[in-house]
Motif scaffolding. Sequence first.
Motif, PDB file in Angstrom:
ATOM      1  N   THR A 290       0.829  -1.207   0.000  1.00 48.82           N
ATOM      2  CA  THR A 290       0.000   0.000   0.000  1.00 48.82           C
ATOM      3  C   THR A 290       0.866   1.261   0.000  1.00 48.82           C
TER       4      THR A 290
ATOM      5  N   ASP B 218      -5.702  -1.821  -5.028  1.00 47.46           N
ATOM      6  CA  ASP B 218      -5.092  -2.344  -3.807  1.00 47.46           C
ATOM      7  C   ASP B 218      -6.033  -3.376  -3.193  1.00 47.46           C
TER       8      ASP B 218
ATOM      9  N   GLN C 254      -7.661   0.085  -0.724  1.00 51.39           N
ATOM     10  CA  GLN C 254      -7.842  -1.114   0.079  1.00 51.39           C
ATOM     11  C   GLN C 254      -9.051  -0.941   1.015  1.00 51.39           C
TER      12      GLN C 254
HETATM   13 MG   LIG Z   1      -2.024  -2.660   2.111  1.00 53.71          MG
END
Ligand SMILES: [Mg+2]
Lengths: 227, 314
Positions: A43, A163, A87
């Motif tokens: 990330t 992500d 994410q």
């Molecule tokens: Mg991550």
Amino acid sequence: MILLDRVTKTYSKALGPALNRISIHVEPKEFVIVVGQSGAGKTTLLRLLTREERPTSGKIIVGGIDYDKLRDKEIPMLRRKIGVVFQDFKLLPNRNVFENVAFALELVGASSREIKNTVPRVLEIVNLKGKEKNMPLELSGGERQRVAIARAIVRQPKILIADEPTGNLDPKHAWDVIKVLEKINRYGTTVLLTTHNVEIVNKLKRRVITLKAGRVISDRANANYHL
Amino acid sequence: MKHKIITFFRILHNGTVNFLRNISIAVAAIAVMVVTLTIVLLSIVVNATFGNTINQITSKIDISVYLKNNVSTSQTKTLINQLQHLNNVQSVQYLNKEQVLRQYETQNASNHQLALAISESSNPLPATIHIKPLDLNKISNIKSFLDTPSVATLQSNPPSYSGSLQTAINNIAHATDVLRKLGIISIIVFAFISALIIFNTMQMAIFNRRDEIQIMRLLGASTNYIRGPFIVESSIYGALSAILSVIIINSIFVTASSTLQATTLGLLDINYATSYFDSHFWLFMVLQVIIGVAIGSISAGIATRRYLKFKVQN
Ligand SMILES: [Mg+2]
Ligand SMILES: Nc1ncnc2c1ncn2[C@@H]1O[C@H](COP(=O)(O)OP(=O)(O)OP(=O)(O)O)[C@@H](O)[C@H]1O
């Protein structure tokens, strides 16, 4: 398309670098998977590309834009060129599904007609027809994830960063999402995907970059998942 | 260009939606702003009214210089010329003996005996110079000029200064001066307070929506696209408050002049105030809206600034 040259990112000196002198070069229209254990720095890598974070050192060039020369007020313009599936989704809580996807188009000044035409098509692609009026809180985790994907692809960006876009999805829906990514990649979008899903990585047979503790430990084409 | 227009209307739309959503916060902000704008407008009207009252009184007042019969035309001309060049002299008017007599006759037309008592042939009234000073409080230079021996010898009687009215005028002038200063101070204080409250209201609204702002940022929203709706929102506060304040002032004057049936409220000439307000109604409306929108949008602009900075981290 994407170039990272000896990029280091240290959030705090005590914890050491989250990314440690990594160099990655992604060609236009490539489909790249980034894998690595939780906390490996996936990330962080994506955040550097969206300019959410600045590297501690090293050079980043995306779509011909040298981040060292990027001024603050040019950041919005940069972000509008990149589609991102976060994410944690980052849906706008006060807007319904349709409006969330429409928002990405609003930012580029699309007309209401364009929005009315485009958004339903994209929602259909991610199987969210009939949920247009739902608020994010009224959706399942998987549905939210698909809204986030719809929002990321609705502008048909040249670069798509995803992500863990399959993190909350069952295998069937996960594959639907991957198929969307492959399709958009076939139309010419460079895709950068992070995932923990072994099956998906192994089936895709694409370039796989493995991160471990902030370092690139392998970078291979047509690769399988391994840590 | 088309994109810009679409974006502009979207900002307007989003600002309005936010305003409606935050209506309870909005009410507080508007209340303070209404007080501010009402005070601003009230001081403008009161000020103008007092100014008018003073003008009315002072215009009736002058300094009269009475000339001896043997003063020659050229001496008179020189004197008038000298007076005109004194500081603080607004106008100088000369009336010869005949003119003074005619004036006397018209003033006493109803009183036949008095009119008869003075006839053309034996006119005892002196030729008179009327001096209107600019500022009644500063006539000492005129006074000392008239008292200089060379000028004093030309005069049949000592000059008259409308003396009794002078003190009354001084009192009014002093009172209005104090009121004017109070008005300005309260305008500043309330403008500051309402800017502060709007500022806090906006910060609260922004704080509540900081996640949303952050998401907008990540998706590539420009500073203006995020800030615009907040400015629109607080401009709506400002405009609404302006309209309310004008309505309030309007009803104050309507009640004062009709229900109380009074023409004055203390020193305040209600009739004049009302007509002054009425004749400037739209000017005041526009002025108030401009002030309101300015207070609202400037404080919103400042309040949003720190939430819109790009994180600088290395
Ligand atoms: Mg991550
Ligand atoms: N904002 C931050 N401040 C401080 N440390 C951070 C921050 N974000 C991430 N880190 C740390 O940096 C390291 C890498 O985090 P990152 O989120 O990139 O991992 P990841 O590979 O995406 O993990 P996951 O698979 O769990 O999503 C972790 O040790 C994390 O604790």
